[in-house]
Write a protein that holds these residues in place. Sequence first.
Motif, PDB file in Angstrom:
ATOM      1  N   GLU A  22      62.836  31.851  -9.586  1.00  0.00           N
ATOM      2  CA  GLU A  22      64.153  31.263  -9.768  1.00  0.00           C
ATOM      3  C   GLU A  22      64.191  29.860  -9.148  1.00  0.00           C
ATOM      4  O   GLU A  22      63.706  29.633  -8.040  1.00  0.00           O
ATOM      5  CB  GLU A  22      65.212  32.150  -9.103  1.00  0.00           C
ATOM      6  N   GLY A  23      64.756  28.938  -9.900  1.00  0.00           N
ATOM      7  CA  GLY A  23      64.884  27.572  -9.407  1.00  0.00           C
ATOM      8  C   GLY A  23      63.727  26.666  -9.773  1.00  0.00           C
ATOM      9  O   GLY A  23      63.792  25.451  -9.536  1.00  0.00           O
ATOM     10  N   MET A  24      62.654  27.235 -10.353  1.00  0.00           N
ATOM     11  CA  MET A  24      61.508  26.419 -10.770  1.00  0.00           C
ATOM     12  C   MET A  24      61.574  26.139 -12.256  1.00  0.00           C
ATOM     13  O   MET A  24      61.961  26.999 -13.047  1.00  0.00           O
ATOM     14  CB  MET A  24      60.180  27.136 -10.486  1.00  0.00           C
ATOM     15  N   LYS A  25      61.194  24.929 -12.646  1.00  0.00           N
ATOM     16  CA  LYS A  25      61.052  24.619 -14.064  1.00  0.00           C
ATOM     17  C   LYS A  25      59.712  25.190 -14.553  1.00  0.00           C
ATOM     18  O   LYS A  25      58.780  25.391 -13.780  1.00  0.00           O
ATOM     19  CB  LYS A  25      61.081  23.112 -14.288  1.00  0.00           C
ATOM     20  N   GLU A  28      56.738  23.059 -13.711  1.00  0.00           N
ATOM     21  CA  GLU A  28      56.391  23.083 -12.293  1.00  0.00           C
ATOM     22  C   GLU A  28      55.570  24.328 -11.971  1.00  0.00           C
ATOM     23  O   GLU A  28      54.575  24.263 -11.243  1.00  0.00           O
ATOM     24  CB  GLU A  28      57.672  23.055 -11.449  1.00  0.00           C
ATOM     25  N   THR A 135      58.250  16.337 -13.699  1.00  0.00           N
ATOM     26  CA  THR A 135      59.427  16.792 -14.442  1.00  0.00           C
ATOM     27  C   THR A 135      59.605  16.054 -15.761  1.00  0.00           C
ATOM     28  O   THR A 135      60.606  16.248 -16.438  1.00  0.00           O
ATOM     29  CB  THR A 135      60.692  16.608 -13.589  1.00  0.00           C
TER      30      THR A 135
END
Length: 389
Positions: A22-25, A28, A135
């Motif tokens: 959760e919270g990672m692209k 990434e 990103t």
Amino acid sequence: MMQSGPREIVTPFRSIPLAIPEGMKHNEFFNSTENLNDLANNNGLLVNSENLLLYRKALGHSTEFDCSIIYNTSKTILNPLGRPVRRTQVAENVKHVWNRMNQIIIDYMLEQYPDPDEALILAGEASLDATWPLTSPGVPSIRMLHNHFVVFSKDTLRKAKPADADNPNLTDGGQHSLFQAYMRDVYREFFDRALSLKILKPASESDARIGLTGYPQGLPSWEIQGGAAALGDVHFWKEYDEVLKGFIDFYRTFFSQVSTRNASMLTDVYFPEEVESVLLFNNDFMKTAKKVRDLCIVDAKYANAIRWQPAFKQLIYRNDAGKLIVTISQNSIGNAITELLGVVVNRIPDAEAYSLHEPALIGRLLEVRRRLIEADLGEGIATDYWPKE
């Protein structure tokens, strides 16, 4: 007669069971050691002490034959921006082993698919430019040097729908057009004067082009004299690297001039004499750099799309006459190595359709693995889909 033009095919794949924290692209996570663990454990075929990992492409281009070798530095170099992204950054002992692996796999593809009318065969690498922001849209999923070995059925390509000729991936994001429109002559002159080649000889555009797709278009290309047998000669691989070094010199020199007006010659070029005499004293070369520089100053979107460091695709493939050809091209954001030959792959999740092709595909991959093990190029990896040996 069938009309020549790029083709778009549909290739099914089995969805990859990855849980993105959760919270990672996605991009990434794909640069992490954890993702490489999954790649090796679920799709790994062979690994060796040089950290070269042969694996099945889970998101493949083809269900006929499709695998890659990655220089898996994920555990030895944790900083993704510090990993090798082109062969010129790889240690000689690693490159020596890699070249032998390349030769064996290409030889297998040619043996299994001897008729150029029946199969399009390609092998090569696309650079993963370490200067991309993590990103950035279209950033490579795994920031490590890896290459591809792919076979497409020509019958599948003949039956495929025409691809959109304006697809930005086919047009190379504009940079190929830039080289072709303004610097075509100096580009080729630089290769001709800088490179001392004996096994590779310049190929005409008609000789290099695949009749079915009409690609590659306008790229410098060379025929491998001696064909498949030449791949077993270490001097061929040295010449293959010379082509890359020439491309890197041209690319870096051009964009150094785009970045800084009348910049001094870079100190670490491979061919300083030819850079000075052919590139930095050529008016078309310098005018084009000014044109791009002026546009970068006023167009933020254009400037953001510039690949300031060398980004390339370099291929060995078989032409319609059965000759082996080497070519090299700029690499744009998002495009696949197959698109250099006019093949656009639309990959869709369809486990049932993939399972119809899987047994034969795995059989071919395991035979390649057996030959590599026999040549002392690594040890087998066991997964849920195949044993270690």
